[in-house]
Structures are given as C-alpha cells and as structure tokens.
Scaffold this motif. Structure first.
Motif, short mmCIF file in Angstrom:
data_model
loop_
_atom_site.label_atom_id
_atom_site.label_comp_id
_atom_site.label_asym_id
_atom_site.label_seq_id
_atom_site.Cartn_x
_atom_site.Cartn_y
_atom_site.Cartn_z
N PHE A 390 0.48 -2.41 -6.83
CA PHE A 390 0.65 -2.63 -8.26
C PHE A 390 2.10 -2.90 -8.63
N LEU A 391 3.04 -2.27 -7.93
CA LEU A 391 4.45 -2.56 -8.18
C LEU A 391 4.77 -4.02 -7.86
N GLN A 392 4.16 -4.52 -6.79
CA GLN A 392 4.36 -5.94 -6.44
C GLN A 392 3.77 -6.85 -7.51
N LEU A 393 2.61 -6.45 -8.06
CA LEU A 393 2.00 -7.25 -9.13
C LEU A 393 2.88 -7.26 -10.38
N LEU A 394 3.43 -6.06 -10.68
CA LEU A 394 4.32 -5.98 -11.84
C LEU A 394 5.57 -6.82 -11.62
N ALA A 395 6.07 -6.79 -10.40
CA ALA A 395 7.28 -7.55 -10.09
C ALA A 395 7.04 -9.06 -10.20
N SER A 396 5.78 -9.46 -9.97
CA SER A 396 5.46 -10.90 -10.03
C SER A 396 5.28 -11.39 -11.45
N GLY A 397 5.30 -10.47 -12.43
CA GLY A 397 5.18 -10.87 -13.84
C GLY A 397 3.77 -11.00 -14.30
N ARG A 398 2.80 -10.43 -13.60
CA ARG A 398 1.40 -10.50 -14.04
C ARG A 398 1.22 -9.77 -15.37
N LYS A 399 0.21 -10.19 -16.13
CA LYS A 399 -0.06 -9.56 -17.40
C LYS A 399 -1.04 -8.40 -17.21
N ASP A 400 -1.51 -7.87 -18.36
CA ASP A 400 -2.43 -6.71 -18.35
C ASP A 400 -1.83 -5.53 -17.63
N THR A 401 -0.55 -5.30 -17.90
CA THR A 401 0.16 -4.21 -17.23
C THR A 401 -0.34 -2.85 -17.68
N GLY A 402 -0.98 -2.77 -18.87
CA GLY A 402 -1.48 -1.47 -19.32
C GLY A 402 -2.50 -0.89 -18.36
N THR A 403 -3.40 -1.76 -17.89
CA THR A 403 -4.39 -1.29 -16.92
C THR A 403 -3.72 -0.84 -15.63
N TYR A 404 -2.71 -1.62 -15.21
CA TYR A 404 -1.99 -1.25 -13.98
C TYR A 404 -1.35 0.12 -14.12
N TYR A 405 -0.73 0.34 -15.32
CA TYR A 405 -0.06 1.64 -15.51
C TYR A 405 -1.07 2.79 -15.45
N ASP A 406 -2.24 2.58 -16.02
CA ASP A 406 -3.26 3.64 -15.99
C ASP A 406 -3.69 3.97 -14.57
N ILE A 407 -3.88 2.92 -13.77
CA ILE A 407 -4.30 3.14 -12.38
C ILE A 407 -3.19 3.82 -11.58
N MET A 408 -1.94 3.33 -11.79
CA MET A 408 -0.81 3.92 -11.06
C MET A 408 -0.64 5.39 -11.44
N LYS A 409 -0.84 5.72 -12.72
CA LYS A 409 -0.73 7.11 -13.16
C LYS A 409 -1.81 7.96 -12.51
N SER A 410 -3.00 7.39 -12.40
CA SER A 410 -4.10 8.11 -11.76
C SER A 410 -3.79 8.41 -10.29
N GLU A 411 -3.20 7.40 -9.60
CA GLU A 411 -2.86 7.59 -8.19
C GLU A 411 -1.76 8.64 -8.02
N LEU A 412 -0.79 8.61 -8.92
CA LEU A 412 0.28 9.63 -8.86
C LEU A 412 -0.28 11.03 -9.12
N THR A 413 -1.23 11.11 -10.05
CA THR A 413 -1.88 12.41 -10.31
C THR A 413 -2.63 12.90 -9.09
N ARG A 414 -3.23 11.95 -8.38
CA ARG A 414 -3.94 12.32 -7.15
C ARG A 414 -2.97 12.88 -6.11
N ILE A 415 -1.84 12.21 -5.95
CA ILE A 415 -0.82 12.70 -5.01
C ILE A 415 -0.34 14.08 -5.44
N GLU A 416 -0.12 14.27 -6.75
CA GLU A 416 0.35 15.55 -7.25
C GLU A 416 -0.66 16.67 -6.97
N GLY A 417 -1.95 16.31 -7.10
CA GLY A 417 -2.99 17.31 -6.83
C GLY A 417 -3.00 17.75 -5.38
N ILE A 418 -2.84 16.76 -4.48
CA ILE A 418 -2.82 17.10 -3.04
C ILE A 418 -1.63 18.01 -2.73
#
Length: 589
Positions: A390-418
């Motif tokens: 997702f960072l690579q997608l953001l770096a490429s200038g893709r749109k719909d970044t809100g969805t990306y941020y939600d997914i990235m936040k979910s993945e970070l929460t998963r790492i935090e839980g582990i």
C-alpha cells in the motif's frame, strides 16, 4: 559301688556332659540368628533358644542324679523347675539384645542364666522327699563361682566371635554347668526319707520308667532341635551369601548408617565416594559428605524413618572424599544391625543424567525460541507485506487513499495485537485488579459473538446460575479467555449446532463449562493444547489458547479439556471464588 555300678555311673556322667554341651550348642545357634541383618523371627529365636537350653539342663540334671546313684521321685518340683529354668534363660537372652542400652548386659545376662541353672539343680533336689540337708558352704560357693565364670566366658566368646567359636562357647558353658552340678551335689549332703516313701515297689518302677521316657524324649528333642537349627542356619547362610554377592556386585552404592555414621559400604560406594579403602568411610559422620544447608533436612528425614519405615526415591547432593560434588538419587530404609536400629541406603549417581537433562532443557528452550521467532516472523510478515504494497501504491499517486489508510490501519492493529499477546506471555504486567461477577463478562462475550454464531447456524445456550460468581482479577483478561474459547468453538462447528455455556459455584471455585458439538480433538492434538503456535486451523497462530492458559494460570485458575472425536469438546475453566470487599465490587449487568 561295684564295678558294674561304677561303669554305669561313668556312662551317665559322660552322657550328662554331652547333653550339656549339645544343649548349649543348639541354644547358641538359636540366639546367634539374632545377629542377622533382616531378622523377622526374633521372638522365635529367643523362645527357641530358651526352651532348648531349659530342656537340656533339665534332662542333664536327672542324668547326673542317676550317675550319683541317688533316688528320683516324680514330684511337682520337676515341671516347676523346668518352667522356671526356661523363663530365666529367656530373660538372660533378652538382656543380651540390649546393645548400648545396658552397660553390663553380658554380666547381668550371665548372672540370670547361671541363676536359672542353679535354681534347676537345687530346687529339683529340695523338692524331693528329704530330711534337712547338710550344707558344705565352701563347695557350694566354689560351684557357683565356677558356673558364673563359665557362663560369662561362654557368652563373651559367642558375642565376640559369632558362629566361628560356637563350639568353643558351647564346650565352656556345657562343662561349667556340668561341674557346677557335681560340686553342688558334693556340697549338699541329702538324707532321703524311706526309700519307698509309703509307695510300693511297683510305684517306684513306674516312676523310673516314666523318668527314662522323659529323658529319652528330652534327648530326642535336643537332637531334632540341633538338626533343625543346623539346617536353618545352612539355608540362611546361603541366603546371606546370595545377598552379599548382590550387594557387592551392585552398580549402585549400598550402605548402612548407624548413629549418623557409616558402618557398611559396598565396592560401588567406595568408587562413588573416591575412597581407596573402606576405613576411609567407615566410622565417619555422614554429615561430613553433605552440604551444611542440607544437614537439618537429612537429620529430620532420618528421624522420621522410625515412623515411616522408608523414604525416597529423592535427590540428594553429596561430596566425595576429594571434594567432588555428586548429584544422586537416594532410597532410605529402616533396618537393624546387630540388634540395633540402623538405616540402609541405596545411592545412585545421577550426575550424568542431570547434565543430560540440562542439555535437553536448553535444547528445548532453543527449539521453543526458534518456534516463537518463526511464528512471530510469519505472523508479522504478512501484514508488513500488505503495508509495503500500500505504501508503494500511495507513492505512485493512486487515488482512493482513504480505503488504503483503513486497510493499513487494520494491518498495524493486527501487528499490535500479536505483539501485545507476546508481551503478556513474557512477564507479568501491572493491571487494575477488581472483584467482578464473571456472569457479566460471559453475557458481554455471548452478545459480542452471537451474530457470528448465527451466521454459522449455531445457537449459544446459556445457564448462568442463580448466584453471583465473584472472581478477583482483570475483567478484560477473563473476558478475553471466554472470547477465545467460544470463538474457537464457532470456527470448529462448520455444520452448525449448539454451544452450551453453564456457570456454577462449586465449593470455593467458580466453574465455567463451555461445550460444543464440533468434530472433537484427538488425544495427540489434545496433549499439545496451549503450546505456542500449535493450531489445527489453517490461518490460526495458536497464540489465542496459549494466552488463555496464561491468563487463567495468573488468576490461580485451571483449564481442563475433554474431547471425543465426532462428539464435541468441553472446556472446563475454574477460578477461585473470592468474596468481594467493601467498595471494591463491580456489579453484574
């Protein structure tokens, strides 16, 4: 006395001497068995020795009277003298068993035994129909001195040399009692009443025949007893030899302690404690080979052996003569040695085993650490890969970044839980402890997971019971345990069914039973339940149940799992029931 009478007199005297020696030898064989290490027939040897010696002295006395040519009458004094001689002999032999209890036990024992023999001689004579006897004090005193000296010398020989000099001790004792009777009869001049004492010649003949029968039976009893003791002694010697070979050839140390000192040790013990000769250990205090901090525990354990009889196997550390530390496993047994209490120990060197156990433990630690590292790497790598993408997608200038941020936040929460779960396993954390009714936690859990259950065609049936179920601990952690268990049950029941939750107070515990109708768990899988990263699910980490076990253990609780293949699984979770303190209660919802 004519020539024929003199010959018969000499034969009777020789027979009396042989009976004395034979009775003494048989008696020493009986009492000598008291010295055996494992003596289970102590009373038999004591009573048998006293009986044989008493009968022998009784028969010897009447044969000696026949040798003197004196008349013998069958009177009440004959059985009474026999019983008292057996009694005094038994008392003398019991006295000899008091090792280190009575200082002059040999002297006292010889006096009692000599008194029994003297009682036999004089009571049997004085119980006959006689007039007032004429006493020669010097001969009486001389006979008694000879008897008591010989009795003491014979007991000393038997005590000192054991079976090797039994014959010598028997000769000394037999000759002493024989001479005492001869000198005593010379020192006591007896005038008998009428030869028939108002009886007929037939009556005298009957008494003589009866006496002859008694003497014959007594001789037969002595011979049978001698053969019996010889056979038993031979058999027991064979057993002792086998026991000795077993002990000497044992790979383990076999030793005997008496009064906290070594009194016996086999060859394996000499090698184990690095001794060149047995004298380096024998007589030494056992505490010289133990750590000072173990002295009190060992002393108390040995004191308790009098009641328990044995202890072990248990681990004990020793020092060798050269200062080397030994890790051993020891078994202790109460026994007797020379009629005194002693402790037999079997010591096995487990130093190599301890080293291997340490290596195995270290190996298991490395294995678990490797599993843990691999599991963490695997579980964290997946969300990290997503984040990178997702960072690579953001770096490429893709749109719909809100969805990306939600997914990235979910993945970070998963790492935090582990990471949080791993921290919980690593060491105790500081939490807000409180009293709470676990029924409230279970209600919230059921409400949370009910929708997911319905989607899987599963009904959650609950029975919370009528009474509050108070537990002292971290409410969120207890709730997490319930979530993990019920969620696993839902995921396991792919064909739907029912999950039953039942909560009750049992004595001083709170019992929570969660049963499902899933496929069940096999014994092999059940034994690994709660291990890190062990799971039967395709996408599971195995950390959920591991964390649950840890939480319950931190709350002084317990988890028991019962499962039958094809029937389902039941988790039984127990917590200590704790009455809430004032102002510390969280009420149930």
């Amino acid at each position: 006395m004519n020539g024929t009478g003199a010959v018969w007199s000499a034969c009777f005297l020789l027979l009396a001497l042989l009976i004395s020696i034979l009775a003494s030898y048989t008696m020493f064989n009986f009492t000598g068995n008291l010295k055996r290490k494992n003596n289970q027939f102590r009373v038999f040897w004591l009573a048998g020795g006293a009986f044989v010696f008493g009968v022998g002295m009784w028969v010897k006395h009447f044969v000696g009277v026949l040798a003197e040519g004196d008349p013998i009458f069958i009177t009440w004094s004959m059985p009474v003298s026999l019983l008292f001689t057996i009694f005094f002999s038994l008392m003398a032999f019991v006295m000899l068993t008091f090792h280190n209890v009575i200082r002059y036990r040999l002297l006292v024992g010889s006096l009692i035994l000599g008194f029994g023999v003297t009682f036999m001689n004089y009571f049997s004579v004085l119980g006959q129909p006689i007039r007032a006897p004429i006493v020669e004090p010097s001969l009486i005193v001389l006979s008694l001195l000879f008897l008591f000296s010989g009795t003491y010398a014979s007991l000393w020989l038997a005590e000192l040399s054991g079976e090797r000099f039994n014959w010598l001790a028997s000769l000394v004792l037999g000759f002493s009692v024989f001479v005492e009777q001869l000198l005593g009869s010379k020192g006591l001049e007896i005038e008998y009443l009428s030869p028939f004492y108002g009886a007929s010649v037939d009556k005298m003949s009957q008494d003589i025949n009866l006496l002859t029968l008694i003497i014959g039976l007594g001789m037969l009893l002595l011979l049978v007893s001698t053969l019996f003791t010889w056979y038993i002694d031979k058999r027991m010697n064979q057993m002792d030899e086998r026991y000795k070979l077993l002990v000497e050839n044992s790979l383990d140390t076999i030793a005997i302690f008496k009064r906290d000192k070594w009194v016996f040790v086999n060859e394996a013990g000499l090698r184990m404690f690095e001794a060149e000769e047995a004298n380096e250990l024998l007589g030494a205090s056992i505490y010289a080979f133990l750590r000072p901090e173990d002295h009190e525990a060992v002393r108390e354990r040995m004191h308790n052996l009098v009641i328990t009889g044995n202890s072990g196997p248990l681990e004990q550390e020793w020092f060798t003569l050269k200062g080397k530390m030994l890790n051993t496993e020891i078994v202790e047994l109460m026994t007797t040695l020379e009629n005194e209490p002693a402790i037999q120990v079997i010591i096995r060197d487990i130093s190599e085993r301890k080293k291997n156990e340490e290596l195995l433990i270290n190996s298991e630690k490395l294995y678990v650490a490797g599993q843990l590292a691999a599991g963490i790497a695997h579980e964290i790598r997946n969300p990290l890969t997503s984040l990178k993408g997702f960072l690579q997608l953001l770096a490429s200038g893709r749109k719909d970044t809100g969805t990306y941020y939600d997914i990235m936040k979910s993945e970070l929460t998963r790492i935090e839980g582990i990471v949080s779960e791993m921290l919980m396993l690593s060491k105790p954390q500081v939490y807000d402890l409180s009293y709470h009714d676990v029924r409230s936690s279970m209600r919230e859990t059921v409400t949370l997971l009910e929708t997911q259950a319905i989607l899987h065609s599963i009904m959650i049936e609950t029975d919370f019971g009528p009474d509050p179920l108070w537990v002292y601990g971290v409410e969120n952690q207890v709730k997490q345990v319930f979530i993990n268990v019920i969620k696993n049950a839902i995921e396991a029941m792919i064909d739907g069914g029912a999950i039953r939750v039942r909560m009750r107070r049992v004595d001083d515990t709170v019992q929570i039973r969660i049963s499902d109708e899933g496929p069940g768990i096999g014994e092999t899988q059940l034994s690994k339940m709660g291990q890190p990263f062990y799971t039967t699910k395709d996408k599971g980490t195995g950390l959920g149940l591991m964390v649950s076990y840890k939480i319950v253990d931190n709350h002084q609780g317990n988890i028991q799992v019962d499962s039958q293949l094809g029937s389902g699984t039941t988790f039984e979770i127990t917590f200590p029931f704790r009455y809430p303190e004032t102002n510390s209660v969280k009420k149930s919802g």
